[in-house]
Design an enzyme around this catalytic site. Sequence first.
Site, mmCIF file in Angstrom:
data_model
loop_
_atom_site.group_PDB
_atom_site.id
_atom_site.type_symbol
_atom_site.label_atom_id
_atom_site.label_comp_id
_atom_site.label_asym_id
_atom_site.label_seq_id
_atom_site.Cartn_x
_atom_site.Cartn_y
_atom_site.Cartn_z
ATOM 1 N N ILE A 215 0.810 -1.400 -0.103
ATOM 2 C CA ILE A 215 -0.058 0.047 -0.079
ATOM 3 C C ILE A 215 0.763 1.300 0.028
ATOM 4 O O ILE A 215 0.543 1.977 -0.719
ATOM 5 C CB ILE A 215 -1.027 0.085 1.116
ATOM 6 C CG1 ILE A 215 -2.038 -1.272 0.922
ATOM 7 C CG2 ILE A 215 -1.726 1.343 1.475
ATOM 8 C CD1 ILE A 215 -2.922 -1.308 2.262
ATOM 9 N N ALA B 25 -4.737 4.063 8.064
ATOM 10 C CA ALA B 25 -5.727 2.774 7.477
ATOM 11 C C ALA B 25 -5.004 1.720 7.431
ATOM 12 O O ALA B 25 -5.081 0.755 6.821
ATOM 13 C CB ALA B 25 -6.155 3.333 6.150
ATOM 14 N N ASP C 12 -9.416 4.946 9.985
ATOM 15 C CA ASP C 12 -10.124 3.952 9.204
ATOM 16 C C ASP C 12 -10.262 2.602 10.258
ATOM 17 O O ASP C 12 -11.125 1.586 9.945
ATOM 18 C CB ASP C 12 -9.723 3.594 7.898
ATOM 19 C CG ASP C 12 -10.503 2.527 7.149
ATOM 20 O OD1 ASP C 12 -12.026 2.825 7.164
ATOM 21 O OD2 ASP C 12 -10.131 1.725 6.709
ATOM 22 N N GLU D 21 -12.910 -2.806 17.467
ATOM 23 C CA GLU D 21 -13.970 -2.439 16.482
ATOM 24 C C GLU D 21 -15.268 -3.244 16.858
ATOM 25 O O GLU D 21 -15.108 -4.327 17.201
ATOM 26 C CB GLU D 21 -13.180 -2.731 15.044
ATOM 27 C CG GLU D 21 -12.336 -1.926 14.739
ATOM 28 C CD GLU D 21 -11.758 -2.134 13.393
ATOM 29 O OE1 GLU D 21 -12.131 -2.722 12.756
ATOM 30 O OE2 GLU D 21 -10.728 -1.392 12.994
ATOM 31 N N HIS E 159 -13.626 0.977 9.085
ATOM 32 C CA HIS E 159 -12.489 -0.161 8.356
ATOM 33 C C HIS E 159 -13.023 -0.405 7.249
ATOM 34 O O HIS E 159 -13.291 -1.760 6.736
ATOM 35 C CB HIS E 159 -12.542 -1.159 9.269
ATOM 36 C CG HIS E 159 -11.327 -2.227 9.137
ATOM 37 N ND1 HIS E 159 -10.511 -2.736 10.134
ATOM 38 C CD2 HIS E 159 -10.518 -2.471 8.082
ATOM 39 C CE1 HIS E 159 -9.597 -3.360 9.518
ATOM 40 N NE2 HIS E 159 -9.567 -3.140 8.399
HETATM 41 N N1 LIG Z 1 -8.004 -0.267 6.256
HETATM 42 C C1 LIG Z 1 -8.264 -1.526 5.472
HETATM 43 O O1 LIG Z 1 -9.212 -1.844 5.241
HETATM 44 C C2 LIG Z 1 -6.974 -2.112 5.049
HETATM 45 C C3 LIG Z 1 -7.206 -3.022 3.940
HETATM 46 C C4 LIG Z 1 -5.855 -3.636 3.600
HETATM 47 C C5 LIG Z 1 -4.622 -3.425 4.533
HETATM 48 N N2 LIG Z 1 -4.664 -2.888 5.593
HETATM 49 C C6 LIG Z 1 -3.873 -2.907 6.374
HETATM 50 O O2 LIG Z 1 -2.575 -2.065 5.556
HETATM 51 C C7 LIG Z 1 -1.376 -2.345 6.420
HETATM 52 C C8 LIG Z 1 -0.323 -2.321 5.144
HETATM 53 O O3 LIG Z 1 -0.712 -3.468 4.310
HETATM 54 P P1 LIG Z 1 0.297 -3.764 2.978
HETATM 55 O O4 LIG Z 1 -0.455 -4.784 2.273
HETATM 56 O O5 LIG Z 1 1.016 -2.529 2.555
HETATM 57 O O6 LIG Z 1 1.433 -4.475 3.931
HETATM 58 P P2 LIG Z 1 3.092 -4.867 3.915
HETATM 59 O O7 LIG Z 1 3.306 -6.106 4.446
HETATM 60 O O8 LIG Z 1 2.976 -5.219 2.028
HETATM 61 O O9 LIG Z 1 3.784 -3.817 4.009
HETATM 62 C C9 LIG Z 1 3.791 -3.306 5.211
HETATM 63 C C10 LIG Z 1 5.277 -2.525 5.510
HETATM 64 O O10 LIG Z 1 5.432 -2.004 6.815
HETATM 65 C C11 LIG Z 1 7.044 -2.325 7.118
HETATM 66 N N3 LIG Z 1 7.147 -2.150 8.622
HETATM 67 C C12 LIG Z 1 6.354 -2.955 9.635
HETATM 68 N N4 LIG Z 1 6.746 -2.453 10.709
HETATM 69 C C13 LIG Z 1 7.142 -1.040 10.378
HETATM 70 C C14 LIG Z 1 7.795 -0.237 11.497
HETATM 71 N N5 LIG Z 1 7.376 -0.238 12.565
HETATM 72 N N6 LIG Z 1 8.341 0.934 11.120
HETATM 73 C C15 LIG Z 1 8.141 1.124 9.578
HETATM 74 N N7 LIG Z 1 8.001 0.326 8.806
HETATM 75 C C16 LIG Z 1 7.374 -0.955 9.059
HETATM 76 C C17 LIG Z 1 7.133 -3.547 6.472
HETATM 77 O O11 LIG Z 1 8.637 -3.612 6.457
HETATM 78 C C18 LIG Z 1 6.465 -3.619 5.398
HETATM 79 O O12 LIG Z 1 7.198 -2.906 4.266
HETATM 80 C C19 LIG Z 1 -1.672 -3.701 7.049
HETATM 81 O O13 LIG Z 1 -1.338 -3.588 8.416
HETATM 82 C C20 LIG Z 1 -2.964 -4.230 6.541
HETATM 83 O O14 LIG Z 1 -3.406 -4.749 7.525
HETATM 84 C C21 LIG Z 1 -5.921 -2.239 5.929
#
Ligand SMILES: NC(=O)c1ccc[n+]([C@@H]2O[C@H](COP(=O)([O-])OP(=O)(O)OC[C@H]3O[C@@H](n4cnc5c(N)ncnc54)[C@H](O)[C@@H]3O)[C@@H](O)[C@H]2O)c1
Length: 399
Positions: A151, A227, A253, A258, A281
Amino acid sequence: MKVLLLENVHPVAAEAFRRDGFDVEVRSGSLSEGELVDALPGVSLLGIRSNTKVTARALDAGKDLLAVGCFCIGTNQVDLTEAAARGVAVFNAPFSNTRSVVELVLGELLSLARRLPEKTQRMHDGIWDKSAKGSHEVRGRTLGIVGYGNIGTQLSNVAEAIGMRVVFFDTADRLAHGNARPVGSLDELLALADVVSIHVDGRPGNAGLFGPEQFALMKPGSVFINASRGMVVDDEALRDHILSGHLSGAAIDVFPTEPKAQGDPFESPLRGLDNVILTPHVGGSTQEAQQEIGSFVSTKLLGFVAAGGTSLAVNLPEVVPPPPQGAFRMGYLHQNVPGVLASINRTLADAGANIVGQSLSTRGEHGYVVTDTNVALPETTLAALRQSPEAIWLRTWPA
Ligand SMILES: NC(=O)c1ccc[n+]([C@@H]2O[C@H](COP(=O)([O-])OP(=O)(O)OC[C@H]3O[C@@H](n4cnc5c(N)ncnc54)[C@H](O)[C@@H]3O)[C@@H](O)[C@H]2O)c1
């Protein structure tokens, strides 16, 4: 083969299975454990979303079950260890709603920069309050992305496309997209960013990542967006910084707690604050994401059945074999103990079969090897392999 699809999985999935000759049963709701126990005999592929719990008891009833497709992101609803122990592969759709989250965040950062939540509320209250005070363009401003994964990187691209500068901080080494610039620490990012957007994953160490200290380090007048996961942010501290005027707005979000069901009451210290967008969410909840999930997971399940590939399986070793290279393919899931590969290859050599391709992977207690041979293997050879103590299952595909 029969596929059972529950919980309103997007129709593209049923279409894909029917096209490939599967017998498809679609049910709109989830099933309880008892209902699953009754429904699973004869089912080869099960498709669920987040409300159907696939327990050890349900898996025991699913004697014909090859794989479970979670048509969603999370897989907590499936007992992954028990599924792996029975050789049932589990797939999900980890990236299919990435774009939806990015578009929500983009909309929020533009809305907050123009103080739209407050302005629209005034209009609904019957007050005409035309003013440019506190309203900004985002062009030329700096977006700080914390967590530069699926993301974070996409957000980086769309933010640059509307003229923002992008800095990011990730605990892992990540390739910068476009002109985005990595920074060495979270503190450095907070000192630079006009908008901070959190996109870290849910590892336990990220609980409380953002508290009073981090908000205090943000620039006066900056904006905060989360989010990712609710547990990452101390919402009380965020409230303090919004009320003091230090932060000019926020969009949230995800929440530490929740509500479980539709219509349940929602409690948060962030309710009732000016220029704060609260959403239930829904970052990844779009029709397009549902369709993408339907198509992604059905493709994974079909690929597994057709050629044994376990790419992105969440509980079994990942093997991505090339298209079959010989006359015959054998997939062998086994306990991860020394000597299995040597023993398979000896058995094949004794049967006079030449190996023309072989892909192997291990994960925890399991190993999976896909072997292509120049000739079909005799039933006696297959039976011997199936009977070995480390075998979980063995499947074959004629080329
Ligand atoms: N709001 C929603 O409806 C929704 C939908 C999809 C995903 N998400 C959430 O969004 C987040 C990101 O998703 P994604 O697919 O990009 O995940 P991802 O695993 O591809 O990316 C997460 C990144 O965060 C980095 N990271 C972890 N801890 C860290 C920290 N303390 N400091 C800096 N970097 C750190 C990791 O190295 C990784 O590059 C997840 O928590 C996921 O659950 C939310």
